[in-house]
Design a protein around this motif. Structure first.
Motif, PDB file in Angstrom:
ATOM      1  N   ASP A   1       0.816  -1.215   0.000  1.00 29.04           N
ATOM      2  CA  ASP A   1       0.000   0.000   0.000  1.00 29.04           C
ATOM      3  C   ASP A   1       0.850   1.265   0.000  1.00 29.04           C
ATOM      4  OD1 ASP A   1      -2.533  -1.227   0.065  1.00 29.04           O
ATOM      5  OD2 ASP A   1      -2.335  -1.588   2.225  1.00 29.04           O
ATOM      6  N   ALA A   2       2.122   1.145   0.367  1.00 31.67           N
ATOM      7  CA  ALA A   2       2.955   2.326   0.561  1.00 31.67           C
ATOM      8  C   ALA A   2       4.074   2.483  -0.462  1.00 31.67           C
ATOM      9  CB  ALA A   2       3.568   2.302   1.964  1.00 31.67           C
TER      10      ALA A   2
ATOM     11  N   PRO B   1       6.030   3.103  -3.786  1.00 29.53           N
ATOM     12  CA  PRO B   1       5.726   3.734  -5.072  1.00 29.53           C
ATOM     13  C   PRO B   1       5.903   2.735  -6.225  1.00 29.53           C
ATOM     14  CG  PRO B   1       7.209   5.101  -3.773  1.00 29.53           C
ATOM     15  CD  PRO B   1       7.160   3.758  -3.105  1.00 29.53           C
TER      16      PRO B   1
ATOM     17  N   ARG C   1      -5.294  -1.490  -6.888  1.00 29.80           N
ATOM     18  CA  ARG C   1      -4.973  -0.286  -6.118  1.00 29.80           C
ATOM     19  C   ARG C   1      -3.546  -0.374  -5.577  1.00 29.80           C
ATOM     20  NH1 ARG C   1      -8.575   3.534  -4.813  1.00 29.80           N
ATOM     21  NH2 ARG C   1     -10.759   3.205  -5.382  1.00 29.80           N
ATOM     22  N   LEU C   2      -2.720   0.520  -6.063  1.00 27.90           N
ATOM     23  CA  LEU C   2      -1.328   0.611  -5.633  1.00 27.90           C
ATOM     24  C   LEU C   2      -0.979   2.084  -5.483  1.00 27.90           C
ATOM     25  CD1 LEU C   2       0.152  -1.967  -8.171  1.00 27.90           C
ATOM     26  CD2 LEU C   2      -0.070  -2.340  -5.712  1.00 27.90           C
ATOM     27  N   ASP C   3       0.184   2.356  -4.878  1.00 25.56           N
ATOM     28  CA  ASP C   3       0.638   3.731  -4.728  1.00 25.56           C
ATOM     29  C   ASP C   3       1.366   4.143  -6.003  1.00 25.56           C
ATOM     30  OD1 ASP C   3       1.367   6.210  -3.826  1.00 25.56           O
ATOM     31  OD2 ASP C   3       2.893   5.498  -2.431  1.00 25.56           O
TER      32      ASP C   3
END
Length: 374
Positions: free
Chosen positions: A290-291, A293, A339-341
């Motif tokens: 989730d964090a 890049p 969903r990714l950063d």
């Protein structure tokens, strides 16, 4: 005890131009290089866009320039070259048949042998044609041989020039984006686009590099490969094979998932593949997914097929050296399936220590490379 595998020389050419600076500038700005193909007649194709070098020569000529440039960048002399083997990732499409008629080569193996001869490299050469993991497989095998003392140094190169056969094949399969843009991990993504990619890298043991007082651009710290054989074309939706490859690469590098500062994803911009890759990252990196890049430089330079692993590895090394993150071009809006950063705008300079460069291919072949700062 294994040797550290250093990157001491690089070269890359994409539709952004020849030279490391041109490709790096394009990916850091998120500036796509796609345009209507002029190299050949696309006929009645649904999609006529690709990322091509306007003045591209034969594949053999482009590869020779890249290998020579990487070796000069690495400070290799004639004696060093004569002891250094070549590992080449290249396909078997129209570009190689055109080279055959010019008397340059006889398939990928012949191209590798002739290229090694012309560049003054050791006679033994290997060719890799395993689809879109050919380049990363060549890098992994070279790194393994260096780490365990079978080689002191190797040159790994990869080359693909967009040709009529591949353009027609992917167009017929409705895999190409009909809006002329690659939008990895984005809502509304419509597919991939092909792109010219030529790259070469000098990999060297820390001992050999130290003996020459060579400057390291980075390290190939870990590598992992895994197969899932889920489907001839579609990836495993759960990303199981790619997750195993990532886990093995991290373990070999001695790097925890939470230490990864950037992921240069396979990110083709196709619906199934992007979702499967996001799932794999969530399995392998857990909450860190989730964090961290994430971007795909294919959104700028296109898909270079067999050469992708080498092109994207070089760009990842350059990005770490610059302390900047490549932008995920074409992004419109988040997609619930992946969903990714995502890196959607040029970020400020940062301290980047470890990155992942990921590739997977038809037939369920998956590869992961851990790239670390020098």
């Amino acid at each position: 005890m294994t040797e550290a595998v250093l990157v001491t020389g690089v070269a890359v050419a994409t539709a952004a131009g020849r030279g490391a600076e041109a490709s790096l500038a394009a990916v850091l700005a998120g500036r796509p290089t796609f345009a209507e193909v002029r190299r050949f007649d696309c006929g009645a194709s649904r999609t006529r866009a690709a990322a091509t070098l306007p003045d591209a020569r034969s594949l053999a000529a482009e590869l020779r320039e890249a290998v020579d440039t990487a070796c000069r960048d690495g400070g290799l002399g004639a004696a060093d070259l004569a002891e250094t083997p070549l590992l080449l990732a290249a396909g078997t499409g129209t570009t190689l048949r055109r080279a055959d008629r010019a008397g340059d080569t006889a398939g990928a193996a012949g191209l590798a042998t002739r290229l090694a001869e012309r560049c003054g490299l050791a006679g033994a050469a290997r060719a890799y044609t395993a689809a879109c993991v050919a380049g990363s497989s060549a890098l992994a095998e070279a790194a393994s041989m260096i780490a365990y003392g079978r080689l002191e140094r190797a040159v790994v190169a990869g080359g693909f020039l967009v040709d009529a056969d591949h353009q027609a094949l992917f167009d017929a399969g409705r895999a190409l984006a009909d809006d002329g843009q690659v939008r990895p991990f984005s809502r509304g993504r419509r597919g991939m686009l092909l792109g010219d990619g030529i790259a070469a890298v000098v990999l060297e043991s820390a001992t050999a590099a130290g003996r020459r007082a060579a400057t390291a651009r980075g390290r190939l710290a870990g590598w992992g490969r895994a197969g899932d054989a889920y489907h001839v074309c579609q990836p495993d939706p759960a990303g199981a094979g790619l997750a195993r490859a990532i886990t093995r690469a991290l373990s070999r590098a001695g790097v925890a998932g939470g230490q990864i500062d950037y992921v240069n994803a396979n990110g083709t911009g196709t619906s199934y593949a992007d979702a499967a890759e996001a799932a794999a990252l969530r399995v392998a990196l857990a909450d860190h997914a989730d964090a961290v890049p994430v971007s795909s430089t294919k959104s700028v330079h296109g898909h270079a097929l067999e050469a992708s692993g080498v092109v994207e590895f070089v760009i990842t090394v350059l990005a770490l050296g610059a302390g900047r993150l490549p932008v995920n071009a074409g992004f419109v809006a988040p997609d619930d399936d992946c969903r990714l950063d995502g890196v959607v705008r040029a970020p400020a300079r940062a301290e980047l220590r470890h990155a992942l460069s990921l590739n997977f291919a038809f037939g369920g072949a998956n590869s992961a490379l851990v790239v670390s700062a020098a």
